[in-house]
Design a protein around this motif. Structure first.
Motif, short mmCIF file in Angstrom:
data_model
loop_
_atom_site.label_atom_id
_atom_site.label_comp_id
_atom_site.label_asym_id
_atom_site.label_seq_id
_atom_site.Cartn_x
_atom_site.Cartn_y
_atom_site.Cartn_z
N ILE A 10 69.40 62.76 102.07
CA ILE A 10 68.02 63.22 101.87
C ILE A 10 67.78 63.50 100.39
CG2 ILE A 10 66.42 65.14 102.31
CD1 ILE A 10 67.64 65.32 105.14
N LEU A 11 68.74 64.19 99.76
CA LEU A 11 68.58 64.51 98.34
C LEU A 11 68.62 63.25 97.48
CD1 LEU A 11 70.62 67.82 97.95
CD2 LEU A 11 68.15 67.52 97.81
N GLU A 12 69.46 62.29 97.86
CA GLU A 12 69.52 61.03 97.09
C GLU A 12 68.19 60.27 97.17
OE1 GLU A 12 72.95 58.90 98.46
OE2 GLU A 12 74.32 60.18 97.34
N ALA A 13 67.61 60.23 98.38
CA ALA A 13 66.32 59.56 98.54
C ALA A 13 65.26 60.27 97.71
CB ALA A 13 65.91 59.54 100.01
N ASN A 14 65.32 61.60 97.71
CA ASN A 14 64.35 62.37 96.92
C ASN A 14 64.54 62.13 95.42
OD1 ASN A 14 62.26 64.66 96.95
ND2 ASN A 14 63.80 65.37 95.46
N ASP A 15 65.79 62.09 94.98
CA ASP A 15 66.07 61.86 93.55
C ASP A 15 65.53 60.51 93.10
OD1 ASP A 15 67.26 64.29 93.20
OD2 ASP A 15 69.32 63.56 93.27
N LYS A 16 65.62 59.53 93.97
CA LYS A 16 65.14 58.19 93.63
C LYS A 16 63.62 58.22 93.40
CE LYS A 16 65.33 53.47 95.34
NZ LYS A 16 65.50 52.66 96.56
N HIS A 21 58.65 58.90 89.81
CA HIS A 21 57.53 59.75 89.35
C HIS A 21 57.71 60.13 87.89
CE1 HIS A 21 56.67 60.97 93.77
NE2 HIS A 21 56.06 59.86 93.43
N ARG A 22 58.92 60.41 87.48
CA ARG A 22 59.20 60.79 86.09
C ARG A 22 58.78 59.64 85.15
NH1 ARG A 22 63.78 63.26 86.93
NH2 ARG A 22 62.90 65.34 86.72
N GLU A 23 59.08 58.41 85.54
CA GLU A 23 58.67 57.25 84.72
C GLU A 23 57.15 57.14 84.65
OE1 GLU A 23 60.53 53.60 86.07
OE2 GLU A 23 62.53 54.52 85.93
N ARG A 24 56.51 57.40 85.81
CA ARG A 24 55.05 57.31 85.86
C ARG A 24 54.41 58.39 84.98
NH1 ARG A 24 52.46 57.48 91.87
NH2 ARG A 24 50.32 57.61 91.09
N PHE A 25 54.96 59.60 85.03
CA PHE A 25 54.42 60.69 84.21
C PHE A 25 54.57 60.33 82.73
CE2 PHE A 25 55.90 63.68 87.85
CZ PHE A 25 54.71 63.49 88.53
N LYS A 31 52.73 65.76 80.69
CA LYS A 31 53.89 66.63 80.88
C LYS A 31 53.74 67.36 82.20
CE LYS A 31 56.22 66.12 76.96
NZ LYS A 31 56.54 67.19 76.03
N VAL A 32 54.87 67.59 82.87
CA VAL A 32 54.81 68.14 84.23
C VAL A 32 55.73 69.35 84.38
CG1 VAL A 32 55.12 67.62 86.69
CG2 VAL A 32 54.28 65.84 85.14
N LEU A 33 55.15 70.43 84.90
CA LEU A 33 55.92 71.66 85.19
C LEU A 33 56.07 71.85 86.69
CD1 LEU A 33 54.22 74.31 82.84
CD2 LEU A 33 56.27 72.94 82.40
N ASN A 34 57.21 72.37 87.10
CA ASN A 34 57.46 72.72 88.50
C ASN A 34 57.66 74.24 88.54
OD1 ASN A 34 58.36 72.95 91.13
ND2 ASN A 34 60.09 71.53 90.91
N LEU A 35 56.66 74.93 89.07
CA LEU A 35 56.61 76.40 89.04
C LEU A 35 57.24 76.96 90.33
CD1 LEU A 35 55.20 78.40 87.04
CD2 LEU A 35 53.13 78.19 88.42
N ILE A 36 58.30 77.73 90.17
CA ILE A 36 59.08 78.18 91.33
C ILE A 36 59.29 79.70 91.28
CG2 ILE A 36 61.30 77.96 92.55
CD1 ILE A 36 61.60 75.16 91.40
N SER A 37 59.15 80.36 92.42
CA SER A 37 59.42 81.80 92.51
C SER A 37 59.52 82.22 93.97
CB SER A 37 58.28 82.61 91.86
OG SER A 37 57.19 82.72 92.76
N SER A 38 59.88 83.48 94.17
CA SER A 38 59.76 84.12 95.49
C SER A 38 58.29 84.16 95.91
CB SER A 38 60.21 85.58 95.41
OG SER A 38 61.52 85.70 95.00
N PRO A 39 58.03 84.34 97.20
CA PRO A 39 56.65 84.61 97.60
C PRO A 39 56.16 85.90 96.91
CG PRO A 39 58.03 84.19 99.53
CD PRO A 39 58.95 84.33 98.37
N PHE A 128 65.23 70.19 95.03
CA PHE A 128 64.40 68.99 95.16
C PHE A 128 63.67 68.69 93.85
CE2 PHE A 128 65.42 70.06 99.41
CZ PHE A 128 65.41 68.86 100.11
N ASP A 129 64.24 67.77 93.10
CA ASP A 129 63.64 67.27 91.86
C ASP A 129 62.30 66.64 92.20
OD1 ASP A 129 63.10 66.18 89.39
OD2 ASP A 129 64.84 64.84 89.35
N LEU A 130 61.24 67.02 91.48
CA LEU A 130 59.92 66.43 91.71
C LEU A 130 59.52 65.49 90.58
CD1 LEU A 130 58.03 69.60 93.08
CD2 LEU A 130 59.31 67.86 94.37
#
Lengths: 216, 216
Positions: A10-16, A21-25, A31-39, A128-130
């Motif tokens: 699952i992680l390999e498919a996601n990484d692909k 997406h990284r190439e498209r960006f 530039k793209v940020l992934n904002l992560i935290s607790s609820p 999960f890399d986005l």
């Protein structure tokens, strides 16, 4: 063992997908940020305050990840910024398939900065890399100074740490030194901004730095 | 599709183990709580305050779930209660296999109450039955009044909701009415206690209720 193998595929498919997406960006110059935290650490409030200060400086859009409700996308849209809501229907993190669908609704070429607000979860989204350029961790002081050592993966990987709700420090037991020290040990390159979305303290230095980074 | 099938078989295997544990708990006459919240909502503080007040009333033990560190187990052991630490090494929730290992270190027959403190995560732990009699949700007011509607699964399933850190209400924007109203809609049978581990407010009613429940 079967569980581990499946998890890996699952992680390999996601990484692909993330790589695509990284190439498209990059090709679109966004530039793209992934904002992560607790609820409840204040991701959406940080986003609102940041977007207001970026008006006229950067063309922004937001992808909002939530398990249920479109409340956050509405808050962001009220800042005059295109916002696409992903409702994960129970899933504990965003993944490449969800991002792929959301991107269909955005004109990347018109943007300088795309901010992805992940589901509130200090654990699963980290795996999960986005396709983002950088993870941004938000930690509220009310969560306690032990959180970076107890949930190290995010604090290791985040290029920026935003320590939010510092206006509440007088009323709680939180050792800011410990937060800073632990995060520096986990990631000595990390940029750290202490701030309060309630008082506005610390937001300008963060937004100035972000503007420079997005244009760089 | 494969992901969904595999997810289902993992949950089925877990449910089977949970059923075995539930029978074992019942045979030993021990009641079991599964304590779930976001990181930093105050599960461990609630546990410390609860265990102190239960001294001489109930024989308790604790299973502590953390991704890293044994800090929480040491805090609980300082209350004079047997504590078994599970370090999940990255996993975002406790499961039946982990509980099975932890139970080897406990004398269930000597206990009235076993409290399992899950990994700090408002999403994933909800799906994994641990054989508990009841889920207890902890929500801190600093997380915001929108959390029950945005993460409904836990608040639907929890038999008890502990709303923690009410001493901070004067300093934040949090509508307690909204928390109570949303949770009542999600689960009209839920017992709700508003409390503060810092001031001690609201802890006695919760511990009195818990004592009656555990003996019932």
């Amino acid at each position: 063992m079967a569980e581990i193998e499946v998890g890996r595929s699952i992680l390999e498919a996601n990484d692909k997908l993330a790589g695509q997406h990284r190439e498209r960006f990059a090709a679109s110059g966004v530039k793209v940020l992934n904002l992560i935290s607790s609820p409840g650490a204040g991701k959406t409030s940080v986003l609102e305050q940041t977007l207001k200060r970026l008006q006229g400086r950067l063309n922004c859009a937001v992808i909002e990840g939530d398990i249920q409700t479109d409340e956050d996308a509405r808050r962001v849209a009220a800042c005059g910024v295109p916002a696409v809501q992903i409702q994960t229907q129970g899933a504990c993190h965003l993944d490449g398939v969800m991002i792929n669908e959301a991107l269909a609704a955005l004109d990347l070429a018109s943007l300088d900065l795309l901010i992805i607000e992940n589901v509130g979860n200090l654990v699963c989204p980290v795996d999960f890399d986005l396709g983002e350029d950088m993870k941004v961790a938000v930690l509220s002081v009310t969560e306690g100074d032990d959180k970076p050592s107890k949930y190290p993966a995010l604090f290791q990987q985040a290029g920026v740490l935003l320590v939010n709700k510092v206006d509440l420090l007088p009323y709680i037991d939180c050792d800011m030194e410990r937060i800073h020290r632990t995060c520096h040990q986990l990631n000595p390159e990390q940029k750290v901004f202490d701030l309060s979305c309630r008082t506005g303290e610390g937001l300008d230095p963060w937004v100035d730095w972000l503007t420079g980074w997005a244009k760089g």
